[in-house]
Design an enzyme around this catalytic site. Structure first.
Site, mmCIF file in Angstrom:
data_model
loop_
_atom_site.group_PDB
_atom_site.id
_atom_site.type_symbol
_atom_site.label_atom_id
_atom_site.label_comp_id
_atom_site.label_asym_id
_atom_site.label_seq_id
_atom_site.Cartn_x
_atom_site.Cartn_y
_atom_site.Cartn_z
ATOM 1 N N LYS A 168 39.329 29.431 56.580
ATOM 2 C CA LYS A 168 38.426 28.282 56.679
ATOM 3 C C LYS A 168 38.660 27.301 55.519
ATOM 4 O O LYS A 168 38.496 26.085 55.684
ATOM 5 C CB LYS A 168 36.969 28.754 56.722
ATOM 6 N N SER A 178 33.479 26.691 57.881
ATOM 7 C CA SER A 178 32.421 27.666 57.576
ATOM 8 C C SER A 178 31.958 27.500 56.136
ATOM 9 O O SER A 178 32.733 27.053 55.269
ATOM 10 C CB SER A 178 32.967 29.084 57.758
ATOM 11 N N TYR A 190 39.202 35.620 56.517
ATOM 12 C CA TYR A 190 38.424 34.599 57.258
ATOM 13 C C TYR A 190 38.107 33.409 56.342
ATOM 14 O O TYR A 190 38.317 32.249 56.706
ATOM 15 C CB TYR A 190 37.140 35.235 57.786
HETATM 16 P P1 NDP Z 1 31.955 33.267 69.073
HETATM 17 O O1 NDP Z 1 32.766 34.470 68.723
HETATM 18 O O2 NDP Z 1 30.571 33.447 69.576
HETATM 19 O O3 NDP Z 1 32.761 32.351 70.112
HETATM 20 C C1 NDP Z 1 34.080 32.006 69.817
HETATM 21 C C2 NDP Z 1 34.720 31.439 71.061
HETATM 22 O O4 NDP Z 1 36.092 31.135 70.728
HETATM 23 C C3 NDP Z 1 34.767 32.453 72.188
HETATM 24 O O5 NDP Z 1 34.585 31.817 73.428
HETATM 25 C C4 NDP Z 1 36.187 33.010 72.082
HETATM 26 O O6 NDP Z 1 36.705 33.528 73.291
HETATM 27 C C5 NDP Z 1 36.942 31.763 71.678
HETATM 28 N N1 NDP Z 1 38.227 32.121 71.095
HETATM 29 C C6 NDP Z 1 38.462 32.964 70.058
HETATM 30 N N2 NDP Z 1 39.776 33.137 69.904
HETATM 31 C C7 NDP Z 1 40.385 32.376 70.841
HETATM 32 C C8 NDP Z 1 41.732 32.154 71.196
HETATM 33 N N3 NDP Z 1 42.737 32.792 70.578
HETATM 34 N N4 NDP Z 1 42.015 31.304 72.208
HETATM 35 C C9 NDP Z 1 41.021 30.672 72.867
HETATM 36 N N5 NDP Z 1 39.714 30.865 72.608
HETATM 37 C C10 NDP Z 1 39.408 31.718 71.598
HETATM 38 O O7 NDP Z 1 31.981 32.383 67.752
HETATM 39 P P2 NDP Z 1 30.909 31.330 67.178
HETATM 40 O O8 NDP Z 1 30.409 30.478 68.260
HETATM 41 O O9 NDP Z 1 29.978 32.060 66.304
HETATM 42 O O10 NDP Z 1 31.856 30.491 66.204
HETATM 43 C C11 NDP Z 1 32.375 29.232 66.569
HETATM 44 C C12 NDP Z 1 32.973 28.596 65.338
HETATM 45 O O11 NDP Z 1 31.980 28.521 64.311
HETATM 46 C C13 NDP Z 1 34.138 29.376 64.726
HETATM 47 O O12 NDP Z 1 35.090 28.470 64.236
HETATM 48 C C14 NDP Z 1 33.491 30.115 63.581
HETATM 49 O O13 NDP Z 1 34.406 30.465 62.571
HETATM 50 C C15 NDP Z 1 32.490 29.086 63.115
HETATM 51 N N6 NDP Z 1 31.387 29.635 62.343
HETATM 52 C C16 NDP Z 1 30.554 30.553 62.893
HETATM 53 C C17 NDP Z 1 29.518 31.078 62.147
HETATM 54 C C18 NDP Z 1 28.592 32.108 62.688
HETATM 55 O O14 NDP Z 1 27.864 32.724 61.889
HETATM 56 N N7 NDP Z 1 28.538 32.333 63.986
HETATM 57 C C19 NDP Z 1 29.290 30.634 60.755
HETATM 58 C C20 NDP Z 1 30.224 29.649 60.292
HETATM 59 C C21 NDP Z 1 31.227 29.172 61.068
HETATM 60 P P3 NDP Z 1 36.682 35.142 73.565
HETATM 61 O O15 NDP Z 1 35.251 35.565 73.396
HETATM 62 O O16 NDP Z 1 37.178 35.220 74.935
HETATM 63 O O17 NDP Z 1 37.579 35.740 72.529
#
Ligand code: NDP
Length: 244
Positions: free
Chosen positions: A153, A136, A149
């Site tokens: 990262k 991130s 968080y």
């Molecule tokens: P979302 O919350 O939209 O999606 C995250 C996904 O990861 C979901 O399907 C969630 O499942 C799954 N997940 C979370 N915890 C677990 C776990 N313990 N085991 C298995 N699956 C898990 O996140 P984003 O798509 O926004 O983010 C994706 C990546 O991008 C992350 O690493 C985030 O830190 C990074 N990021 C995102 C930003 C943003 O602004 N969106 C900015 C910078 C980085 P469930 O919903 O069932 O919990």
């Protein structure tokens, strides 16, 4: 640039929603046999309906013991995207050890454990591979109310660099992407207040947040041979924010 992954097998964690879900769809479109790991069955069911060729794996990465069991029948993997993460938005004084453990278990520990399993297979097969860790912008700039968080990262960036050193001699490249706020469910957690949105977008020279497709395309590039000399990099996808 016509990226193709025919004959390759990919694993994407956090594939149920947001960036991970769209990475899966793009990998399938580019010809990869794709394993989609997430923790909500209904998300995997709907993804399977959209992309019937995927191999869904239900696993809560918070339970590191269960990861090797979940991945034991997945077979060889050439491409890995460690995307799953949680974001608990807390200030310095609100941060507590339970949230620290929960965040680091998923965002950092699971990234290491999944990568160890996958890289071991790559090395045994002498096949090489490419790994992308989804970090991130929060690791690269101070960000109020994201204490744990952002620290998780920064740890992902560090893990990425160490992996690139130790896996490089096995022809395994490891990189990270560092997106700014990206329009997904996670972004709604910290970025629904228009005042905060304005304060952040004013720090971004391009003046806006990222679209999911703009993050997915950089991940696909780093997985592909078009980036064959790139390893150990943490690539901002931030409209110039880190440079400002
Ligand atoms: P979302 O919350 O939209 O999606 C995250 C996904 O990861 C979901 O399907 C969630 O499942 C799954 N997940 C979370 N915890 C677990 C776990 N313990 N085991 C298995 N699956 C898990 O996140 P984003 O798509 O926004 O983010 C994706 C990546 O991008 C992350 O690493 C985030 O830190 C990074 N990021 C995102 C930003 C943003 O602004 N969106 C900015 C910078 C980085 P469930 O919903 O069932 O919990």
């Amino acid at each position: 640039m016509n990226i193709r992954f025919d004959g390759k097998r990919a694993l994407v964690t956090g594939a149920g929603k947001g960036i991970g879900r769209d990475v899966v769809k793009k990998l399938v479109e580019c010809g990869a046999e794709t394993i989609a790991l997430s923790r909500t069955q209904s998300d995997l069911d709907s993804l399977k309906q959209e992309c019937p060729s995927i191999i869904p794996v239900l696993c809560d990465l918070a339970d590191s013991e269960s990861i090797s069991t979940a991945l034991k029948d997945c077979g060889p993997i050439d491409l890995l995207v460690n995307n799953a993460a949680i974001a608990i938005c807390e200030s310095f004084f609100d941060a507590n050890t339970a949230d620290f453990d929960k965040t680091f278990d998923i965002n950092v520990k699971a990234t290491i454990v999944v990568s160890q399993i996958v890289a071991k297979g790559m090395i045994e097969r002498k096949a090489g591979g490419s790994i992308v860790n989804v970090s991130s912008q929060a690791s690269l700039r101070g960000l109020k109310n994201h204490l744990i968080y952002a620290a998780s990262k920064a740890a992902v960036d560090s893990v990425t660099r160490t992996m690139s050193l130790e896996l490089g001699p096995h022809n395994i490249r490891t990189n990270a992407v560092n997106p700014t706020v990206t329009n997904t469910a996670m972004a709604k957690v910290g970025w629904s207040d228009p005042v905060k949105v304005k304060a952040m977008t004013s720090l971004i020279p391009l003046g806006r947040f990222a679209e999911v497709s703009e993050v997915v395309s950089v991940i696909l590039f780093l997985l592909s041979d078009f980036s064959s000399m790139v390893s150990g990099s943490c690539v901002p996808i931030d409209g110039g924010c880190v440079a400002s």
